[in-house]
Write a protein that holds these residues in place. Structure first.
Motif, PDB file in Angstrom:
ATOM      1  N   GLU A  75      -0.942   9.676  -5.721  1.00  0.00           N
ATOM      2  CA  GLU A  75      -0.169   8.509  -5.308  1.00  0.00           C
ATOM      3  C   GLU A  75       0.073   8.560  -3.799  1.00  0.00           C
ATOM      4  O   GLU A  75       0.180   9.639  -3.226  1.00  0.00           O
ATOM      5  CB  GLU A  75       1.178   8.489  -6.025  1.00  0.00           C
ATOM      6  CG  GLU A  75       1.058   8.500  -7.537  1.00  0.00           C
ATOM      7  CD  GLU A  75       2.395   8.589  -8.246  1.00  0.00           C
ATOM      8  OE1 GLU A  75       3.420   8.808  -7.573  1.00  0.00           O
ATOM      9  OE2 GLU A  75       2.403   8.428  -9.475  1.00  0.00           O
ATOM     10  N   PHE A  76       0.185   7.373  -3.177  1.00  0.00           N
ATOM     11  CA  PHE A  76       0.625   7.294  -1.794  1.00  0.00           C
ATOM     12  C   PHE A  76       2.037   6.732  -1.811  1.00  0.00           C
ATOM     13  O   PHE A  76       2.273   5.643  -2.339  1.00  0.00           O
ATOM     14  CB  PHE A  76      -0.282   6.414  -0.943  1.00  0.00           C
ATOM     15  CG  PHE A  76       0.250   6.199   0.453  1.00  0.00           C
ATOM     16  CD1 PHE A  76       0.553   7.282   1.268  1.00  0.00           C
ATOM     17  CD2 PHE A  76       0.480   4.927   0.945  1.00  0.00           C
ATOM     18  CE1 PHE A  76       1.068   7.100   2.551  1.00  0.00           C
ATOM     19  CE2 PHE A  76       0.983   4.724   2.226  1.00  0.00           C
ATOM     20  CZ  PHE A  76       1.278   5.813   3.018  1.00  0.00           C
ATOM     21  N   THR A  77       2.983   7.497  -1.219  1.00  0.00           N
ATOM     22  CA  THR A  77       4.383   7.104  -1.221  1.00  0.00           C
ATOM     23  C   THR A  77       4.929   7.131   0.193  1.00  0.00           C
ATOM     24  O   THR A  77       4.811   8.135   0.892  1.00  0.00           O
ATOM     25  CB  THR A  77       5.221   8.056  -2.104  1.00  0.00           C
ATOM     26  OG1 THR A  77       4.677   8.062  -3.423  1.00  0.00           O
ATOM     27  CG2 THR A  77       6.673   7.630  -2.145  1.00  0.00           C
ATOM     28  N   PHE A 123      -5.162  -3.166   0.307  1.00  0.00           N
ATOM     29  CA  PHE A 123      -4.465  -2.195  -0.537  1.00  0.00           C
ATOM     30  C   PHE A 123      -5.060  -2.265  -1.934  1.00  0.00           C
ATOM     31  O   PHE A 123      -5.179  -3.350  -2.511  1.00  0.00           O
ATOM     32  CB  PHE A 123      -2.969  -2.505  -0.643  1.00  0.00           C
ATOM     33  CG  PHE A 123      -2.219  -2.567   0.666  1.00  0.00           C
ATOM     34  CD1 PHE A 123      -2.731  -2.033   1.837  1.00  0.00           C
ATOM     35  CD2 PHE A 123      -0.975  -3.154   0.711  1.00  0.00           C
ATOM     36  CE1 PHE A 123      -2.031  -2.093   3.029  1.00  0.00           C
ATOM     37  CE2 PHE A 123      -0.258  -3.228   1.896  1.00  0.00           C
ATOM     38  CZ  PHE A 123      -0.788  -2.705   3.059  1.00  0.00           C
ATOM     39  N   LEU A 160      -5.234   1.133   2.324  1.00  0.00           N
ATOM     40  CA  LEU A 160      -4.514   2.105   1.497  1.00  0.00           C
ATOM     41  C   LEU A 160      -5.081   2.069   0.087  1.00  0.00           C
ATOM     42  O   LEU A 160      -5.311   0.991  -0.472  1.00  0.00           O
ATOM     43  CB  LEU A 160      -3.020   1.772   1.447  1.00  0.00           C
ATOM     44  CG  LEU A 160      -2.299   1.623   2.784  1.00  0.00           C
ATOM     45  CD1 LEU A 160      -0.870   1.149   2.564  1.00  0.00           C
ATOM     46  CD2 LEU A 160      -2.323   2.936   3.551  1.00  0.00           C
ATOM     47  N   SER A 161      -5.279   3.262  -0.491  1.00  0.00           N
ATOM     48  CA  SER A 161      -5.825   3.338  -1.838  1.00  0.00           C
ATOM     49  C   SER A 161      -5.280   4.566  -2.548  1.00  0.00           C
ATOM     50  O   SER A 161      -5.043   5.596  -1.921  1.00  0.00           O
ATOM     51  CB  SER A 161      -7.360   3.402  -1.766  1.00  0.00           C
ATOM     52  OG  SER A 161      -7.915   3.443  -3.052  1.00  0.00           O
ATOM     53  N   ILE A 183       1.477  -1.254  -7.418  1.00  0.00           N
ATOM     54  CA  ILE A 183       1.878  -1.331  -6.019  1.00  0.00           C
ATOM     55  C   ILE A 183       3.324  -1.810  -5.999  1.00  0.00           C
ATOM     56  O   ILE A 183       3.657  -2.786  -6.677  1.00  0.00           O
ATOM     57  CB  ILE A 183       1.003  -2.295  -5.197  1.00  0.00           C
ATOM     58  CG1 ILE A 183      -0.455  -1.814  -5.145  1.00  0.00           C
ATOM     59  CG2 ILE A 183       1.552  -2.446  -3.768  1.00  0.00           C
ATOM     60  CD1 ILE A 183      -1.408  -2.789  -4.450  1.00  0.00           C
ATOM     61  N   ALA A 211      -4.751  -0.202  -5.754  1.00  0.00           N
ATOM     62  CA  ALA A 211      -4.156   0.832  -6.607  1.00  0.00           C
ATOM     63  C   ALA A 211      -4.673   0.670  -8.026  1.00  0.00           C
ATOM     64  O   ALA A 211      -4.716  -0.454  -8.546  1.00  0.00           O
ATOM     65  CB  ALA A 211      -2.634   0.736  -6.588  1.00  0.00           C
ATOM     66  N   SER A 216      -1.377   4.902  -7.340  1.00  0.00           N
ATOM     67  CA  SER A 216      -0.291   3.950  -7.113  1.00  0.00           C
ATOM     68  C   SER A 216       0.099   3.993  -5.646  1.00  0.00           C
ATOM     69  O   SER A 216      -0.154   4.979  -4.952  1.00  0.00           O
ATOM     70  CB  SER A 216       0.909   4.259  -8.003  1.00  0.00           C
ATOM     71  OG  SER A 216       1.445   5.519  -7.679  1.00  0.00           O
ATOM     72  N   LEU A 217       0.721   2.899  -5.176  1.00  0.00           N
ATOM     73  CA  LEU A 217       1.162   2.775  -3.795  1.00  0.00           C
ATOM     74  C   LEU A 217       2.616   2.329  -3.796  1.00  0.00           C
ATOM     75  O   LEU A 217       2.936   1.270  -4.357  1.00  0.00           O
ATOM     76  CB  LEU A 217       0.319   1.736  -3.042  1.00  0.00           C
ATOM     77  CG  LEU A 217      -1.209   1.920  -3.028  1.00  0.00           C
ATOM     78  CD1 LEU A 217      -1.872   0.718  -2.354  1.00  0.00           C
ATOM     79  CD2 LEU A 217      -1.588   3.204  -2.321  1.00  0.00           C
ATOM     80  N   SER A 218       3.495   3.125  -3.167  1.00  0.00           N
ATOM     81  CA  SER A 218       4.900   2.756  -2.993  1.00  0.00           C
ATOM     82  C   SER A 218       5.115   2.603  -1.494  1.00  0.00           C
ATOM     83  O   SER A 218       5.086   3.594  -0.758  1.00  0.00           O
ATOM     84  CB  SER A 218       5.821   3.834  -3.566  1.00  0.00           C
ATOM     85  OG  SER A 218       5.616   3.960  -4.962  1.00  0.00           O
ATOM     86  N   LEU A 219       5.344   1.347  -1.051  1.00  0.00           N
ATOM     87  CA  LEU A 219       5.213   1.034   0.369  1.00  0.00           C
ATOM     88  C   LEU A 219       6.506   0.590   1.021  1.00  0.00           C
ATOM     89  O   LEU A 219       7.325  -0.099   0.424  1.00  0.00           O
ATOM     90  CB  LEU A 219       4.158  -0.056   0.550  1.00  0.00           C
ATOM     91  CG  LEU A 219       2.783   0.254  -0.062  1.00  0.00           C
ATOM     92  CD1 LEU A 219       1.850  -0.918   0.124  1.00  0.00           C
ATOM     93  CD2 LEU A 219       2.197   1.518   0.531  1.00  0.00           C
TER      94      LEU A 219
END
Length: 194
Positions: free
Chosen positions: A69-71, A104, A86-87, A110, A106, A90-93
């Motif tokens: 995940e990208f957080t 983006f 961004l990939s 997202i 995911a 999951s993405l928490s932005l």
């Protein structure tokens, strides 16, 4: 890294494929492109990622194991003169600003909690599951299109939820706006969307 530390480069910054990446302190700043790739998670816990003339690309879950995940934690930001890509699973932005487009993707969800803006180009946000928007998402100049797609894998499981926990705006100044998902929810009893 401690609270005062940062990574600054006169050219590019490449962080390539360790298991997890944690960006803390003052963050990353480059006079070229910034690329971060991790097999698992990428966390921006403090500071900012800033590419003055270039692009920012962050890929979590590079092996496709569905674990990465990208957080972005509160009060963090990504800024690029060109594009932000961004990939991850999951993405928490938080705050993202790009000059020529955002892309983006995911596999799962997202979650957008602060302003996402590209001053020109295309805004393309795709989530295999739910896409939550509780902030502003905008293409602010030019004729670039903005697309927010939940259930991008077409498995019938993924809603686009705008302004469910905060007032939100989704806009493309002079371009097309596409909103799709298994279900699309705009606003709630307490918050206004679009």
């Amino acid at each position: 890294a401690n609270a005062g530390s940062s990574i600054t480069a006169g050219g590019t910054i490449d962080i390539d494929d360790p298991f997890d990446v944690v960006l803390a302190g003052q963050g990353l700043s480059a006079n070229g492109d910034i690329s971060v790739v991790a097999l698992n998670d990428v966390d921006l816990t403090a500071g900012k990622v800033f590419s003055k003339p270039g692009s920012v690309s962050i890929l979590a879950d590079s092996d496709g194991s569905t674990a990465g995940e990208f957080t972005m934690f509160a009060n963090t930001s990504l800024t690029a003169k060109r594009s932000v890509t961004l990939s991850g699973q999951s993405l928490s932005l938080q705050a993202v600003t790009a000059g020529t487009g955002v892309d983006f993707d995911a596999a799962d969800f997202i979650d957008i909690d602060r302003k996402i803006q590209t001053t020109s180009g295309i805004g393309d946000l795709r989530a295999g599951g739910d896409l939550f928007v509780d902030a502003e998402v905008a293409v602010s100049t030019g004729s670039g299109a903005l697309s927010l797609v939940a259930d991008s894998d077409s498995d019938g499981d993924g809603d686009l939820l705008i302004a469910q926990t905060a007032n939100s705006t989704v806009s493309s100044r002079d371009g097309a706006l596409t909103l799709s998902g298994e279900n699309v929810f705009l606003g709630s009893d307490n918050f206004v969307g679009l």
